[in-house]
Design an enzyme around this catalytic site. Sequence first.
Site, PDB file in Angstrom:
ATOM      1  N   GLY A  19       0.822  -1.200   0.000  1.00  0.00           N
ATOM      2  CA  GLY A  19       0.000   0.000   0.000  1.00  0.00           C
ATOM      3  C   GLY A  19       0.857   1.252   0.000  1.00  0.00           C
ATOM      4  O   GLY A  19       2.056   1.214   0.287  1.00  0.00           O
ATOM      5  N   GLY A  21       0.485   5.820   0.601  1.00  0.00           N
ATOM      6  CA  GLY A  21      -0.343   6.961   0.970  1.00  0.00           C
ATOM      7  C   GLY A  21       0.404   8.249   0.716  1.00  0.00           C
ATOM      8  O   GLY A  21       1.464   8.269   0.071  1.00  0.00           O
ATOM      9  N   GLY A  22      -0.128   9.331   1.226  1.00  0.00           N
ATOM     10  CA  GLY A  22       0.476  10.623   0.967  1.00  0.00           C
ATOM     11  C   GLY A  22       1.827  10.787   1.623  1.00  0.00           C
ATOM     12  O   GLY A  22       2.745  11.388   1.059  1.00  0.00           O
ATOM     13  N   VAL A  26       3.510   1.266   2.759  1.00  0.00           N
ATOM     14  CA  VAL A  26       3.290   0.149   3.672  1.00  0.00           C
ATOM     15  C   VAL A  26       3.788  -1.133   3.011  1.00  0.00           C
ATOM     16  O   VAL A  26       3.472  -1.406   1.851  1.00  0.00           O
ATOM     17  CB  VAL A  26       1.799   0.004   4.053  1.00  0.00           C
ATOM     18  CG1 VAL A  26       1.627  -1.106   5.076  1.00  0.00           C
ATOM     19  CG2 VAL A  26       1.269   1.313   4.623  1.00  0.00           C
ATOM     20  N   ASP A 135      -9.677  11.245  11.008  1.00  0.00           N
ATOM     21  CA  ASP A 135      -9.751  10.858   9.598  1.00  0.00           C
ATOM     22  C   ASP A 135     -10.546   9.564   9.449  1.00  0.00           C
ATOM     23  O   ASP A 135     -10.148   8.655   8.725  1.00  0.00           O
ATOM     24  CB  ASP A 135      -8.344  10.694   9.017  1.00  0.00           C
ATOM     25  CG  ASP A 135      -8.346  10.717   7.485  1.00  0.00           C
ATOM     26  OD1 ASP A 135      -9.335  11.208   6.906  1.00  0.00           O
ATOM     27  OD2 ASP A 135      -7.375  10.249   6.883  1.00  0.00           O
TER      28      ASP A 135
END
Length: 730
Positions: A19, A21-22, A26, A135
């Site tokens: 994974g 993200g910003g 991961v 979030d």
Amino acid sequence: MVKIGMIIGDRYEILEKIGTGGMSDVYKAKDHKLNRLVAVKVLKQEFSENANFVSKFRIEAQAAAGLAHPNIVNVYDVGEENGIYFIVMELVEGITLKKYIEKKARLSVKEAVSIAIQVSMGIEAAHNNHIIHRDIKPQNIIISKEGKVKVTDFGIAKAATSNTITSNVMGSVHYTSPEQARGGYSDEKSDIYSLGVTMFEMLTGRVPFNGETTVAIAIKHIQEEMPSPREYISEIPVSVEQIVFKCCQKSPDRRYQSMGELIVDLKQSLMTPDEDFVKVIDPDEEGSTKMITDNDMERIKKQSKYRDSMEEAMHLRKEADVKKSAKKRYVIEEEEEEEEDEEYYESEYEYYEDDDEDDDEEEDDDYDPKMERLTTTLAIIAAILVGCIVLFLVGNAFGLFEADLFGQSSEQTAEQEEEEKEQVEMIEVVGKKIDDVKVQLLNLGLTPEIEYEESTQYEAGIVMKASANAGTMITEGDNVVLTVSAGSEGVEIPDVVGMSEAEAVATLSKEGFTVNKTSGYDAYIKEGNIITQSPSSGSKAPAGTAVTICISMGKDKVPVPDLMGKSEEEAMAMLIEAKLELGVVTETNHENPDLSGLVCYQSYSAGSSVAEGTKVDISISLGPAQATYKFTDSIAGPTPEEDSGYKSGTMVTVTLMADDGTQLLSTQTASFPVQQQNITGIRIGTGYVLFQYVNTTETTTVTNEDGSQSTIEGTSENKEVRRPIQFAAE
């Protein structure tokens, strides 16, 4: 730079990237010290030298490491190595709630509420530790293969020392609360708002507010009323609708004040979904009726222009100024919801900072006589309304108004309700045999309940009294408790709940009771054991009385869905929906090429009934099995037909090739045949042998006809001979 195969922290071997993200990536990794698989979140290289980002990353680790709850992804370790900042977390195999919703279009009410309860419990644990998520969204909620719901990514959570935190707010705009959108403080109730939006999406398959830009969506969260989920899905119960509404109130004080309160209502909605029990409390007292004094009225007149100017300014601000200044106040990156990117907002105070100057100017303006007339008119109307209400209340107290709001008196309504239910007359049962009485009551539509008592007045099996007297009218379907004589020496009924069927029958028979059997499902009582008994243990009954035992058939049976031709993620979602679990996933060949990459086998056939929670194994197709060939032969040298100039003893390079370009053998020899080969697993049935060598001739002297001699120089020629080969099938 993190690479596959490297080991960080002297124990975590990076296996694959799962994974991004910003701020971080991961990876799936193996913890060699504890021999388990984990997830490792690594701060991206471009942020590792930024003190601000590193600080946020460390805060995430410190906040999440203190949490331990079944509905939260646990954090195991945190560290830094050669400029690589990482967090080691629990590896949860499953799919995000976002993907689960996309797969199913929308969730059933029961499933959505059950997921919301688990999410609420996880968030409640965080709130109890003074940690706010900020979030909450379906992308940050994972449903594991076992159906467990877990909240993840506390990347913007901060340990709070007070109930509120003022900071730059991050989060996905579709799920952000109004106070976050304004840039104001955010506390536990901001998470409740975001969870309400998540529930809306689970129930309807869509978010409540959408727009062309994130700015437009944020403004809708601030200004527009939350649409009803029942507008899209009419069968949503009223209690669930009201729970969503209460979670998504614009004012935090009108929402649930804690996750514990929300959990109570969610559980209540599972039991009584159609009951309107959700209460939205308005903390403001603006709507209450107040007596207006003369001084108050005078003050209202003097300040009317000032107040109206304020109202007009607020109205204009909503209609124009908000939209005009929104782009200046919001710096929201145009990213997809799945990104963890930050979204910054200016404070609400800055937005209204010029109001005071405008208000001071308004106070200096001249008094407006038109406004005085308007205020007086409104006061008269209010007085009339108050008078009507008082008149109604007084009249009702003296019985002048018996009709309800619909023109019907309460007596009439009660009579109508009684007429809708059939009434039956209770028969005389005292002194009769219980077996006869049971039949008679059942024929009347009543349900007999039997209790035994010892008695010297009545013989065993005779009804001594009933909960309803003979001749009274009883609503059809009601229970009638019958007290039956157990004789002067009744036998105490033993407790057989939890025993095996054979043990229960033996125990009851030993005491002189007969046994009737029924069956039912129970998730906690082992199959074949007793769930309930009637009459209950401890009571006394005459010998020979029938005791009914309910035998467990184990967990409730559910049908296995058809998983064939589905992807692994789709199969897992279908199993979770069917209250089953995904078991072992293997890969295998399958003759149907259309099933490549899809489920080609399931351990339980579609439609078969199995117990809830059963693990279903599946196999993913690798495509049709590849036919293979072998070469088990020796290789003879070039023949005269292939090359008449070849001489035995010449050094030859021999290469065996398959027609797909695979080299099977390469050797040099001057002696043929090449010894027998045993080559297997060839993926194509044809190939060739390539001979490469040099043909040479020696220098010779010849005598011509005139007696002279000539010298013929020797020659050399590079030769290639290709011999086709047919491989044998394995």
